[in-house]
Scaffold this motif. Sequence first.
Motif, PDB file in Angstrom:
ATOM      1  N   VAL A 197      28.173  91.061 -47.975  1.00  0.00           N
ATOM      2  CA  VAL A 197      27.207  89.994 -49.284  1.00  0.00           C
ATOM      3  C   VAL A 197      26.065  90.883 -49.547  1.00  0.00           C
ATOM      4  O   VAL A 197      26.102  92.264 -49.500  1.00  0.00           O
ATOM      5  N   LEU A 198      25.348  91.204 -51.205  1.00  0.00           N
ATOM      6  CA  LEU A 198      24.408  91.943 -50.899  1.00  0.00           C
ATOM      7  C   LEU A 198      23.150  92.223 -51.109  1.00  0.00           C
ATOM      8  O   LEU A 198      23.123  91.166 -51.110  1.00  0.00           O
ATOM      9  N   LEU A 199      22.461  92.811 -49.977  1.00  0.00           N
ATOM     10  CA  LEU A 199      21.228  93.093 -50.227  1.00  0.00           C
ATOM     11  C   LEU A 199      19.994  92.956 -50.881  1.00  0.00           C
ATOM     12  O   LEU A 199      20.089  93.595 -51.842  1.00  0.00           O
ATOM     13  N   LYS A 200      19.606  92.245 -51.374  1.00  0.00           N
ATOM     14  CA  LYS A 200      18.751  91.959 -52.665  1.00  0.00           C
ATOM     15  C   LYS A 200      17.061  92.055 -51.933  1.00  0.00           C
ATOM     16  O   LYS A 200      16.148  92.778 -53.071  1.00  0.00           O
ATOM     17  N   THR A 201      16.184  91.555 -50.561  1.00  0.00           N
ATOM     18  CA  THR A 201      14.579  92.192 -50.794  1.00  0.00           C
ATOM     19  C   THR A 201      15.441  91.955 -49.132  1.00  0.00           C
ATOM     20  O   THR A 201      15.446  91.582 -48.371  1.00  0.00           O
ATOM     21  N   LEU A 202      14.397  93.777 -49.058  1.00  0.00           N
ATOM     22  CA  LEU A 202      13.745  93.982 -47.433  1.00  0.00           C
ATOM     23  C   LEU A 202      12.092  94.175 -47.492  1.00  0.00           C
ATOM     24  O   LEU A 202      11.893  94.190 -48.187  1.00  0.00           O
ATOM     25  N   ASP A 203      11.766  93.329 -46.088  1.00  0.00           N
ATOM     26  CA  ASP A 203      10.042  93.295 -46.013  1.00  0.00           C
ATOM     27  C   ASP A 203      10.151  93.357 -44.778  1.00  0.00           C
ATOM     28  O   ASP A 203      11.079  93.334 -43.727  1.00  0.00           O
ATOM     29  N   ALA A 204       8.652  93.165 -43.858  1.00  0.00           N
ATOM     30  CA  ALA A 204       8.381  92.798 -42.853  1.00  0.00           C
ATOM     31  C   ALA A 204       9.261  91.770 -41.975  1.00  0.00           C
ATOM     32  O   ALA A 204       9.479  91.719 -41.313  1.00  0.00           O
ATOM     33  N   THR A 205       9.240  90.551 -42.616  1.00  0.00           N
ATOM     34  CA  THR A 205       9.857  89.205 -42.345  1.00  0.00           C
ATOM     35  C   THR A 205      11.449  89.446 -42.243  1.00  0.00           C
ATOM     36  O   THR A 205      11.917  88.112 -41.794  1.00  0.00           O
ATOM     37  N   GLY A 206      11.901  90.176 -43.370  1.00  0.00           N
ATOM     38  CA  GLY A 206      13.275  90.063 -42.762  1.00  0.00           C
ATOM     39  C   GLY A 206      14.699  91.061 -44.119  1.00  0.00           C
ATOM     40  O   GLY A 206      14.062  91.134 -44.508  1.00  0.00           O
ATOM     41  N   PHE A 207      15.679  89.934 -44.220  1.00  0.00           N
ATOM     42  CA  PHE A 207      16.858  90.805 -45.346  1.00  0.00           C
ATOM     43  C   PHE A 207      17.333  89.657 -46.157  1.00  0.00           C
ATOM     44  O   PHE A 207      17.439  88.758 -45.384  1.00  0.00           O
ATOM     45  N   THR A 208      17.459  89.175 -46.760  1.00  0.00           N
ATOM     46  CA  THR A 208      17.024  88.309 -48.003  1.00  0.00           C
ATOM     47  C   THR A 208      18.222  88.705 -48.791  1.00  0.00           C
ATOM     48  O   THR A 208      18.950  90.106 -49.323  1.00  0.00           O
ATOM     49  N   PHE A 209      19.236  87.687 -48.749  1.00  0.00           N
ATOM     50  CA  PHE A 209      20.663  87.398 -49.735  1.00  0.00           C
ATOM     51  C   PHE A 209      20.774  86.502 -50.251  1.00  0.00           C
ATOM     52  O   PHE A 209      20.063  85.236 -50.466  1.00  0.00           O
ATOM     53  N   TYR A 210      21.505  86.348 -51.470  1.00  0.00           N
ATOM     54  CA  TYR A 210      21.902  85.205 -52.068  1.00  0.00           C
ATOM     55  C   TYR A 210      22.770  84.643 -52.227  1.00  0.00           C
ATOM     56  O   TYR A 210      24.561  85.240 -52.753  1.00  0.00           O
ATOM     57  N   THR A 211      23.054  83.270 -52.540  1.00  0.00           N
ATOM     58  CA  THR A 211      24.257  82.869 -52.565  1.00  0.00           C
ATOM     59  C   THR A 211      24.183  80.978 -52.692  1.00  0.00           C
ATOM     60  O   THR A 211      23.602  80.583 -52.882  1.00  0.00           O
ATOM     61  N   ASN A 212      25.283  80.362 -52.682  1.00  0.00           N
ATOM     62  CA  ASN A 212      25.620  79.137 -53.399  1.00  0.00           C
ATOM     63  C   ASN A 212      25.300  78.385 -52.010  1.00  0.00           C
ATOM     64  O   ASN A 212      26.063  79.116 -51.274  1.00  0.00           O
ATOM     65  N   TYR A 213      24.598  77.654 -51.961  1.00  0.00           N
ATOM     66  CA  TYR A 213      24.481  76.790 -50.514  1.00  0.00           C
ATOM     67  C   TYR A 213      25.436  75.561 -50.268  1.00  0.00           C
ATOM     68  O   TYR A 213      25.220  75.458 -48.458  1.00  0.00           O
ATOM     69  N   GLN A 214      26.378  75.713 -51.013  1.00  0.00           N
ATOM     70  CA  GLN A 214      27.213  74.488 -50.898  1.00  0.00           C
ATOM     71  C   GLN A 214      28.923  75.098 -50.113  1.00  0.00           C
ATOM     72  O   GLN A 214      29.791  74.884 -49.873  1.00  0.00           O
ATOM     73  N   SER A 215      28.298  76.463 -50.368  1.00  0.00           N
ATOM     74  CA  SER A 215      29.580  77.559 -49.739  1.00  0.00           C
ATOM     75  C   SER A 215      29.866  77.576 -48.746  1.00  0.00           C
ATOM     76  O   SER A 215      29.322  76.743 -47.330  1.00  0.00           O
ATOM     77  N   ARG A 216      31.493  78.012 -47.719  1.00  0.00           N
ATOM     78  CA  ARG A 216      31.351  77.821 -46.707  1.00  0.00           C
ATOM     79  C   ARG A 216      30.413  78.300 -45.639  1.00  0.00           C
ATOM     80  O   ARG A 216      29.849  78.090 -44.631  1.00  0.00           O
ATOM     81  N   LYS A 217      29.729  80.241 -45.823  1.00  0.00           N
ATOM     82  CA  LYS A 217      29.109  80.451 -45.183  1.00  0.00           C
ATOM     83  C   LYS A 217      27.675  79.650 -45.081  1.00  0.00           C
ATOM     84  O   LYS A 217      26.892  80.132 -44.188  1.00  0.00           O
ATOM     85  N   GLY A 218      27.352  79.321 -46.304  1.00  0.00           N
ATOM     86  CA  GLY A 218      26.268  77.857 -46.207  1.00  0.00           C
ATOM     87  C   GLY A 218      25.940  76.824 -45.771  1.00  0.00           C
ATOM     88  O   GLY A 218      24.940  76.707 -44.791  1.00  0.00           O
ATOM     89  N   HIS A 219      27.533  76.720 -45.362  1.00  0.00           N
ATOM     90  CA  HIS A 219      27.334  75.222 -44.762  1.00  0.00           C
ATOM     91  C   HIS A 219      27.028  76.066 -43.107  1.00  0.00           C
ATOM     92  O   HIS A 219      26.966  75.705 -42.173  1.00  0.00           O
ATOM     93  N   GLU A 220      27.838  77.162 -42.840  1.00  0.00           N
ATOM     94  CA  GLU A 220      27.874  77.647 -40.858  1.00  0.00           C
ATOM     95  C   GLU A 220      26.539  77.715 -40.670  1.00  0.00           C
ATOM     96  O   GLU A 220      25.900  77.396 -39.852  1.00  0.00           O
ATOM     97  N   MET A 221      25.867  78.083 -41.862  1.00  0.00           N
ATOM     98  CA  MET A 221      24.379  78.845 -41.578  1.00  0.00           C
ATOM     99  C   MET A 221      22.949  77.330 -41.319  1.00  0.00           C
ATOM    100  O   MET A 221      22.303  77.391 -40.343  1.00  0.00           O
TER     101      MET A 221
END
Length: 215
Positions: free
Chosen positions: A65-89
């Motif tokens: 996946v692609l990193l889209k935002t990085l700040d003091a809170t962590g590493f942010t990326f975007y995706t479909n919430y209903q994807s396999r990774k979304g369900h697993e997370m």
Amino acid sequence: MNKVDLAALRENYTKGSLDVSDVLPSPIQEFHKWFNQAVDSQILEPNAMHLCTVSPDGKPSARIVLLKTLDATGFTFYTNYQSRKGHEMDANPNACLTFFWGELERQVRIEGTIEKVDAKDSDDYFAVRPRGSQIGAWVSNQSQVVESREVLIEKEKAFIAQFEGQEVPRPAHWGGYRLVPNYIEFWQGRPSRLHDRIAYTLEESGSWKIERLSP
């Protein structure tokens, strides 16, 4: 088919070194430094990262996946919430990211927990995506079986017509996740496989413990 001698594929790493005395107190600051150096080196997609998640029954799965935002809170990326990774997370928030910049002989491993970003952050990022990508977020039921590519093309045409002349809204099933780190390890390749590994571990006090690891 010609047989490839995998045992002969060896690289002698000589491009850098790393020591506890070299790194910044915060792993986020250190990552910023390394990331900027990767960008300056014109590496193809330096923000590409390997995301590993684990299913409720303990089966790991991984993808880029692609990193889209990085700040003091962590590493942010975007995706479909209903994807396999979304369900697993959703079921197991423990996850791991890996960056590998081979041109610099560097790797960064990041372990932590996953949380969804605010809806406004997802809206703001979705608004700056190319229109084709916005439409694609509506078209794809990510990770679900699809009969053919023609089905996707017809769905795309339908959504293009539906949103003609207006802004494309963010679908409710699409948005951002943030990995909040509790462990970050920096790896620098060195000769004779005696690589440099510096690990940051988050302590209960909120400070980071910095240690050298054996290669």
